[in-house]
Enzyme design. Structure first.
Site, PDB file in Angstrom:
ATOM      1  N   LYS A  11      86.658 125.767  86.977  1.00 40.26           N
ATOM      2  CA  LYS A  11      85.949 124.917  86.006  1.00 40.26           C
ATOM      3  C   LYS A  11      85.951 125.595  84.644  1.00 40.26           C
ATOM      4  O   LYS A  11      86.026 126.830  84.511  1.00 40.26           O
ATOM      5  CB  LYS A  11      84.523 124.622  86.469  1.00 40.26           C
ATOM      6  CG  LYS A  11      83.559 125.810  86.489  1.00 40.26           C
ATOM      7  CD  LYS A  11      82.883 126.111  85.171  1.00 40.26           C
ATOM      8  CE  LYS A  11      82.025 127.383  85.251  1.00 40.26           C
ATOM      9  NZ  LYS A  11      81.554 127.856  83.945  1.00 40.26           N
ATOM     10  N   ASP A 138      76.246 126.845  90.560  1.00 43.28           N
ATOM     11  CA  ASP A 138      77.438 126.097  90.158  1.00 43.28           C
ATOM     12  C   ASP A 138      78.071 125.320  91.308  1.00 43.28           C
ATOM     13  O   ASP A 138      78.967 124.508  91.079  1.00 43.28           O
ATOM     14  CB  ASP A 138      78.503 127.042  89.577  1.00 43.28           C
ATOM     15  CG  ASP A 138      78.196 127.461  88.143  1.00 43.28           C
ATOM     16  OD1 ASP A 138      77.402 126.763  87.477  1.00 43.28           O
ATOM     17  OD2 ASP A 138      78.764 128.469  87.694  1.00 43.28           O
TER      18      ASP A 138
END
Length: 286
Positions: A11, A138
């Protein structure tokens, strides 16, 4: 049961803002996140026996519950009550470690998705994300992926309109960054500059890639130690000079990325960045 292979995409933070420290000791975050094609690969297989057996191509990684992939498998078993026997996980790392790209969290998310598929438990992505909260902040985003706004500790994930397809060059300088140290430095300063999160979301809604690129911003760049901040800025300027529409640091760093609307320009920037640091990657946004 046949083994399956699951990708664990890295990401990037298109924006990263810290709104303050919470009473529970965590920080209130507000981030626009984006998945890219650079990914680890995990092979999952159910065998007779019990426990989790993890192996990796990187010899220095922990292979027990300290590894988020193994931790995710344990949390899946606890949350669902499914006794799946012995799970073997073969982890091929391609995303740099400790680079600000959620490699470990994405591995955990891949394990959750893979077990759901292997065992036919039929959990929704949102239910898997809820399990992921127990593993790391996350992980819920990494379960859902794509373009999203992450708030709270990072576990409150809201899908956003997809970033227009583009190329990105990711370059990791050859130094490490201490996340606790950056948060401590952030707590000790009053910063005037924050990301234009609302503007970023508006640019995504209108599919304005240039507008997205202009609004790339990571609050942690302001509190990096001076020498490291200089290296990050130098790398950002290199990517911009090579034609990036915008450039920023991801997470708590040190990886720097640039967005490109042309593959050839991105390839040339990749080659140039390799003269600056060893770990450089060309990827597509997902």
């Amino acid at each position: 049961m046949e083994p399956i292979k699951i990708a664990a995409p890295a990401k990037l933070n298109l924006t990263l803002d810290v709104l303050g420290k919470r009473e529970d000791g965590y920080h209130e975050m507000k981030m626009v996140m984006q998945s890219v094609s650079l990914a680890d690969e995990l092979t999952l297989e159910i065998q007779p026996g019990e426990g989790v057996a993890l192996s990796s191509n990187l010899g220095f990684l922990p292979l027990d519950g300290r590894n988020l992939a193994a931790a995710a498998a344990m949390q899946f078993r606890e949350a669902t009550g499914v006794n799946y026997g012995r799970l073997t996980i073969c982890l091929t790392k391609k995303v740099p470690v400790c680079a600000g790209m959620a490699g470990g969290s994405s591995d955990a998310a891949a394990v959750l998705r893979g077990l759901n598929q292997l065992l036919g438990t039929g959990l929704s992505p949102q239910e898997l994300a809820k399990i992921g909260e127990r593993v790391g902040s996350d992980v819920p985003y990494c379960v859902l992926g794509g373009t999203a706004l992450a708030q709270g500790r990072g576990e409150q994930v809201t899908p956003l309109p997809a970033l227009p397809g583009c190329w990105t060059v990711l370059a990791k300088p050859e130094f490490s960054v201490s996340t606790p140290e950056l948060f401590a430095r952030l707590d000790g300063q009053r910063l005037r500059c924050h990301p234009d999160t609302a503007g970023m979301i508006a640019a995504l809604e209108t599919k304005d890639l240039q507008g997205v690129a202009r609004r790339l911003f990571n609050i942690f760049e302001q509190v990096l130690p001076e020498r490291k901040r200089g290296k990050v800025e130098e790398l950002k300027q290199l990517l911009l000079h090579c034609g990036a529409l915008g450039a920023s640091m991801s997470g708590t760093g040190p990886t720097v990325f640039g967005l490109f609307d042309d593959e050839g320009t991105a390839q040339a920037a990749e080659a140039e960045a390799k003269t600056f640091c060893r770990e450089v990657f060309l990827a597509r946004t997902l």
